[in-house]
Design a protein around this motif. Structure first.
Motif, PDB file in Angstrom:
ATOM      1  N   ALA A 118       0.821  -1.209   0.000  1.00 49.63           N
ATOM      2  CA  ALA A 118       0.000   0.000   0.000  1.00 49.63           C
ATOM      3  C   ALA A 118       0.856   1.261   0.000  1.00 49.63           C
ATOM      4  N   THR A 119       1.944   1.264   0.774  1.00 51.41           N
ATOM      5  CA  THR A 119       2.844   2.409   0.780  1.00 51.41           C
ATOM      6  C   THR A 119       3.526   2.568  -0.571  1.00 51.41           C
ATOM      7  N   ALA A 120       3.958   1.456  -1.127  1.00 53.48           N
ATOM      8  CA  ALA A 120       4.675   1.496  -2.410  1.00 53.48           C
ATOM      9  C   ALA A 120       3.773   1.960  -3.542  1.00 53.48           C
ATOM     10  N   ALA A 121       2.506   1.567  -3.506  1.00 60.76           N
ATOM     11  CA  ALA A 121       1.581   1.907  -4.587  1.00 60.76           C
ATOM     12  C   ALA A 121       1.131   3.361  -4.529  1.00 60.76           C
ATOM     13  N   ALA A 122       1.104   3.953  -3.351  1.00 60.31           N
ATOM     14  CA  ALA A 122       0.518   5.282  -3.178  1.00 60.31           C
ATOM     15  C   ALA A 122       1.084   6.352  -4.115  1.00 60.31           C
ATOM     16  N   PRO A 123       2.425   6.484  -4.258  1.00 59.96           N
ATOM     17  CA  PRO A 123       2.933   7.556  -5.127  1.00 59.96           C
ATOM     18  C   PRO A 123       2.474   7.434  -6.577  1.00 59.96           C
ATOM     19  N   ALA A 124       2.262   6.200  -7.050  1.00 57.62           N
ATOM     20  CA  ALA A 124       1.892   5.989  -8.451  1.00 57.62           C
ATOM     21  C   ALA A 124       0.429   6.315  -8.720  1.00 57.62           C
ATOM     22  N   THR A 125      -0.365   6.492  -7.674  1.00 49.30           N
ATOM     23  CA  THR A 125      -1.776   6.812  -7.870  1.00 49.30           C
ATOM     24  C   THR A 125      -1.998   8.306  -8.086  1.00 49.30           C
ATOM     25  N   GLY A 126      -0.994   9.106  -7.782  1.00 49.17           N
ATOM     26  CA  GLY A 126      -1.087  10.548  -7.997  1.00 49.17           C
ATOM     27  C   GLY A 126      -0.621  10.927  -9.386  1.00 49.17           C
ATOM     28  N   PRO A 127      -0.351  12.212  -9.600  1.00 48.05           N
ATOM     29  CA  PRO A 127       0.124  12.662 -10.915  1.00 48.05           C
ATOM     30  C   PRO A 127       1.481  12.050 -11.251  1.00 48.05           C
ATOM     31  N   GLY A 128       1.746  11.861 -12.532  1.00 51.06           N
ATOM     32  CA  GLY A 128       3.056  11.412 -12.962  1.00 51.06           C
ATOM     33  C   GLY A 128       4.108  12.466 -12.688  1.00 51.06           C
ATOM     34  N   VAL A 129       5.338  12.043 -12.546  1.00 54.18           N
ATOM     35  CA  VAL A 129       6.445  12.966 -12.286  1.00 54.18           C
ATOM     36  C   VAL A 129       7.552  12.711 -13.295  1.00 54.18           C
ATOM     37  N   SER A 130       8.387  13.710 -13.494  1.00 56.22           N
ATOM     38  CA  SER A 130       9.521  13.573 -14.406  1.00 56.22           C
ATOM     39  C   SER A 130      10.662  14.432 -13.899  1.00 56.22           C
ATOM     40  N   PHE A 131      11.865  13.851 -13.899  1.00 57.79           N
ATOM     41  CA  PHE A 131      13.055  14.557 -13.449  1.00 57.79           C
ATOM     42  C   PHE A 131      14.181  14.313 -14.444  1.00 57.79           C
ATOM     43  N   GLU A 132      15.113  15.232 -14.492  1.00 54.80           N
ATOM     44  CA  GLU A 132      16.294  15.090 -15.336  1.00 54.80           C
ATOM     45  C   GLU A 132      17.509  14.885 -14.431  1.00 54.80           C
ATOM     46  N   PRO A 133      18.260  13.825 -14.628  1.00 60.56           N
ATOM     47  CA  PRO A 133      19.496  13.666 -13.844  1.00 60.56           C
ATOM     48  C   PRO A 133      20.432  14.829 -14.121  1.00 60.56           C
ATOM     49  N   GLU A 134      21.101  15.283 -13.097  1.00 61.79           N
ATOM     50  CA  GLU A 134      21.905  16.492 -13.217  1.00 61.79           C
ATOM     51  C   GLU A 134      23.185  16.247 -14.011  1.00 61.79           C
ATOM     52  N   PRO A 135      23.652  17.242 -14.770  1.00 61.94           N
ATOM     53  CA  PRO A 135      24.939  17.115 -15.481  1.00 61.94           C
ATOM     54  C   PRO A 135      26.054  16.725 -14.516  1.00 61.94           C
ATOM     55  N   GLY A 136      26.905  15.810 -14.959  1.00 61.83           N
ATOM     56  CA  GLY A 136      27.986  15.331 -14.114  1.00 61.83           C
ATOM     57  C   GLY A 136      27.624  14.096 -13.316  1.00 61.83           C
ATOM     58  N   SER A 137      26.336  13.782 -13.240  1.00 61.14           N
ATOM     59  CA  SER A 137      25.935  12.548 -12.569  1.00 61.14           C
ATOM     60  C   SER A 137      26.194  11.359 -13.496  1.00 61.14           C
ATOM     61  N   ILE A 138      26.076  10.163 -12.945  1.00 63.60           N
ATOM     62  CA  ILE A 138      26.366   8.944 -13.701  1.00 63.60           C
ATOM     63  C   ILE A 138      25.143   8.031 -13.698  1.00 63.60           C
ATOM     64  N   ILE A 139      24.795   7.541 -14.875  1.00 63.60           N
ATOM     65  CA  ILE A 139      23.791   6.495 -14.996  1.00 63.60           C
ATOM     66  C   ILE A 139      24.507   5.196 -15.363  1.00 63.60           C
ATOM     67  N   VAL A 140      24.284   4.162 -14.574  1.00 67.14           N
ATOM     68  CA  VAL A 140      24.751   2.823 -14.924  1.00 67.14           C
ATOM     69  C   VAL A 140      23.505   2.021 -15.293  1.00 67.14           C
ATOM     70  N   ARG A 141      23.426   1.601 -16.530  1.00 70.18           N
ATOM     71  CA  ARG A 141      22.211   0.907 -16.979  1.00 70.18           C
ATOM     72  C   ARG A 141      22.531  -0.482 -17.521  1.00 70.18           C
ATOM     73  N   ALA A 142      21.566  -1.363 -17.370  1.00 70.83           N
ATOM     74  CA  ALA A 142      21.626  -2.627 -18.078  1.00 70.83           C
ATOM     75  C   ALA A 142      21.463  -2.331 -19.565  1.00 70.83           C
ATOM     76  N   LYS A 143      22.074  -3.161 -20.391  1.00 71.61           N
ATOM     77  CA  LYS A 143      21.882  -2.999 -21.830  1.00 71.61           C
ATOM     78  C   LYS A 143      21.579  -4.351 -22.449  1.00 71.61           C
ATOM     79  N   PRO A 144      20.326  -4.516 -22.960  1.00 75.13           N
ATOM     80  CA  PRO A 144      19.272  -3.503 -23.075  1.00 75.13           C
ATOM     81  C   PRO A 144      18.617  -3.222 -21.722  1.00 75.13           C
ATOM     82  N   SER A 145      18.017  -2.035 -21.628  1.00 78.74           N
ATOM     83  CA  SER A 145      17.353  -1.626 -20.401  1.00 78.74           C
ATOM     84  C   SER A 145      15.886  -1.334 -20.680  1.00 78.74           C
ATOM     85  N   SER A 146      15.022  -1.773 -19.784  1.00 73.28           N
ATOM     86  CA  SER A 146      13.597  -1.466 -19.887  1.00 73.28           C
ATOM     87  C   SER A 146      13.278  -0.075 -19.360  1.00 73.28           C
ATOM     88  N   TYR A 147      14.273   0.581 -18.750  1.00 71.60           N
ATOM     89  CA  TYR A 147      14.020   1.854 -18.079  1.00 71.60           C
ATOM     90  C   TYR A 147      14.791   3.017 -18.682  1.00 71.60           C
TER      91      TYR A 147
END
Length: 238
Positions: free
Chosen positions: A166-195
């Motif tokens: 119930a706690t985990a589901a709560a944020p997804a029931t509200g409006p969608g959100v979008s953020f941009e990772p800041e310049p200089g940060s690092i993303i380590v992703r699986a390849k291929p990635s679903s995200y």
């Protein structure tokens, strides 16, 4: 909300670890010792509704991010050197950085979705998380995730026992959100990635974000490809 925080090491630098959905501070059991050896004092957080942290079925992304910042404030000192977030934990890190709740010298986002669509039906999503929780037993994980070690299965099954859908589901029931990772940060992703698909990765790179791939890795990159994960972060692991 005061979250549960496990503190490891006495290094001069501070690192904060934010696990993904259904995980806990124990998800980092192989990562924490390397960070301690690299000179970090490590704060491994249980996110809201996870591990030993409180539950709240009205949780939002903003409040979860604020809870993280407030819960580690007393342990961080004047400088926060590193924050590492996986998946949902990475989303909360991006939210905290976006609103200046956290200002780490380096953010590392592990296979993180930076956009959520929101508007989920509460009962439907809670039921989905309940089903996933029931499946995440030791035997269930052993069968569904052959790349997990025995200890991985132990800690993730224990995390599932404490996970509150119930706690985990709560944020997804509200409006969608979008953020941009800041310049200089690092993303380590699986390849291929679903995200983080190739188009999204290229956009982030154009903004000065470093994107590093671990080919063939699972969503929990360090579980399936631990050595490659460590090698992808020479700035972190010394």
């Amino acid at each position: 909300m005061k979250l549960h925080v496990e503190v490891h090491g006495r290094g001069k630098r501070t690192a904060v670890l934010l696990h993904g959905m259904t995980g806990s501070h124990e998800s980092w059991w192989r990562v924490v010792p390397l960070l301690v050896e690299s000179g970090y004092r490590v704060l491994a957080v249980d996110l809201p509704g996870h591990g030993l942290s409180p539950r709240d079925d009205t949780m939002t992304v903003d409040r979860a991010a604020r809870s993280i910042a407030e819960s580690i404030a007393g342990d961080c000192g004047s400088v926060l050197n590193l924050v590492m977030g996986h998946s949902y934990g990475g989303l909360l890190l991006a939210a905290a950085v976006d609103t200046a709740l956290l200002t780490p010298e380096l953010s590392v986002y592990i296979d993180t979705p930076f956009t959520t669509r929101g508007g989920w039906d509460r009962a439907e999503l809670t039921a989905e998380y309940e089903q996933d929780k029931r499946a995440r037993t030791y035997d269930g994980l052993r069968a569904s995730r052959p790349f997990y070690s025995d200890q991985d299965c132990v800690v993730e099954a224990r995390a599932a026992e404490h996970f509150d859908p119930a706690t985990a589901a709560a944020p997804a029931t509200g409006p969608g959100v979008s953020f941009e990772p800041e310049p200089g940060s690092i993303i380590v992703r699986a390849k291929p990635s679903s995200y983080v698909d190739d188009e999204t990765a290229a956009r982030h790179r154009s903004r000065g974000v470093i994107v590093r791939d671990v080919p063939g890795a699972a969503h929990s990159v360090w579980y399936s490809h631990f050595d490659q994960f460590v090698a992808a972060l020479p700035e972190v692991f010394q």
